[in-house]
Design a protein around this motif. Structure first.
Motif, PDB file in Angstrom:
ATOM      1  N   ALA A  49       0.826  -1.209   0.000  1.00  0.00           N
ATOM      2  CA  ALA A  49       0.000   0.000   0.000  1.00  0.00           C
ATOM      3  C   ALA A  49       0.859   1.256   0.000  1.00  0.00           C
ATOM      4  N   ASP A  50       0.271   2.316  -0.557  1.00  0.00           N
ATOM      5  CA  ASP A  50       0.851   3.657  -0.522  1.00  0.00           C
ATOM      6  C   ASP A  50      -0.055   4.498   0.363  1.00  0.00           C
ATOM      7  N   MET A  51       0.532   5.237   1.296  1.00  0.00           N
ATOM      8  CA  MET A  51      -0.236   6.035   2.241  1.00  0.00           C
ATOM      9  C   MET A  51       0.266   7.472   2.231  1.00  0.00           C
ATOM     10  N   ILE A  52      -0.671   8.406   2.301  1.00  0.00           N
ATOM     11  CA  ILE A  52      -0.319   9.814   2.475  1.00  0.00           C
ATOM     12  C   ILE A  52      -0.780  10.217   3.864  1.00  0.00           C
ATOM     13  N   SER A  61       4.199  10.970   1.708  1.00  0.00           N
ATOM     14  CA  SER A  61       3.679   9.676   1.271  1.00  0.00           C
ATOM     15  C   SER A  61       4.764   8.625   1.457  1.00  0.00           C
ATOM     16  N   PHE A  62       4.329   7.417   1.710  1.00  0.00           N
ATOM     17  CA  PHE A  62       5.257   6.307   1.829  1.00  0.00           C
ATOM     18  C   PHE A  62       4.572   5.019   1.411  1.00  0.00           C
ATOM     19  N   SER A  63       5.361   4.034   1.122  1.00  0.00           N
ATOM     20  CA  SER A  63       4.868   2.728   0.705  1.00  0.00           C
ATOM     21  C   SER A  63       5.346   1.676   1.690  1.00  0.00           C
ATOM     22  N   CYS A  64       4.504   0.667   1.896  1.00  0.00           N
ATOM     23  CA  CYS A  64       4.896  -0.415   2.797  1.00  0.00           C
ATOM     24  C   CYS A  64       4.293  -1.729   2.324  1.00  0.00           C
ATOM     25  N   ASP A  77       6.671  -3.860   6.642  1.00  0.00           N
ATOM     26  CA  ASP A  77       8.013  -3.520   6.165  1.00  0.00           C
ATOM     27  C   ASP A  77       7.925  -2.271   5.305  1.00  0.00           C
ATOM     28  N   TYR A  78       8.828  -1.366   5.523  1.00  0.00           N
ATOM     29  CA  TYR A  78       8.910  -0.112   4.789  1.00  0.00           C
ATOM     30  C   TYR A  78       9.506  -0.349   3.406  1.00  0.00           C
ATOM     31  N   ILE A  79       8.913   0.275   2.379  1.00  0.00           N
ATOM     32  CA  ILE A  79       9.436   0.156   1.023  1.00  0.00           C
ATOM     33  C   ILE A  79      10.110   1.459   0.596  1.00  0.00           C
TER      34      ILE A  79
END
Length: 159
Positions: A49-52, A61-64, A77-79
């Protein structure tokens, strides 16, 4: 780099709490600071998922990747994004008489010194608010004080 570990005993089954935590598409409905979320992939074992997140005019924003090990463990886990690292784990352990123990751990650090300083100042308050949001969501979904065990029986916990 902020790190937090918390354990709570809740009147909900491990299966119920696992379902709540892994329903990441619903996070914008109840989690503070989650502005938007896009699920790129989702299966019984894993989601991406991508989250803002936003706070006082700041947006990041980040992806995990979410590893699902039903019904007792979720590992995030952090992407990619503004962090140096992010580790997040949930463990759900059934309790005798119903309900479950929830172990929550998060450990992260930002690349930016500004964000790191802000996180350090607000970390405890933000985590308390986030954990309370998960508990409130569980109450709304499953009814405060009731639990359904894995065999479908209902039980009630008090206090």
């Amino acid at each position: 780099m902020p790190r937090h570990h918390e354990t709570r005993e809740l009147p909900y089954s491990a299966e119920q709490m696992f379902a709540l935590v892994t329903d990441i598409a619903r996070y914008p409905e109840f989690l503070p600071w989650v502005v938007a979320l896009r699920v790129r992939a989702d299966s019984d074992r894993e989601a991406v998922a991508d989250m803002i997140v936003g706070f006082k005019g700041l947006r990041e924003s980040f992806s995990c990747r979410v590893h699902k090990r039903a019904p007792d463990k979720v590992v995030v886990d952090y992407i990619d994004g503004p962090m140096r690292h992010l580790n997040n784990e949930w463990h759900f352990t059934p309790l005798d008489g119903g309900g479950c123990k929830v172990d929550f751990m998060v450990d992260f650090s930002f690349r930016s010194r500004v964000f790191e300083a802000l996180a350090g100042q607000m970390f405890d308050k933000a985590l308390r608010k986030m954990i309370a949001a998960f508990e409130t969501r569980a109450d709304a979904l499953y009814g405060a004080g009731s639990v359904t065990s894995s065999d479908g029986r209902s039980a009630s916990l008090s206090g």
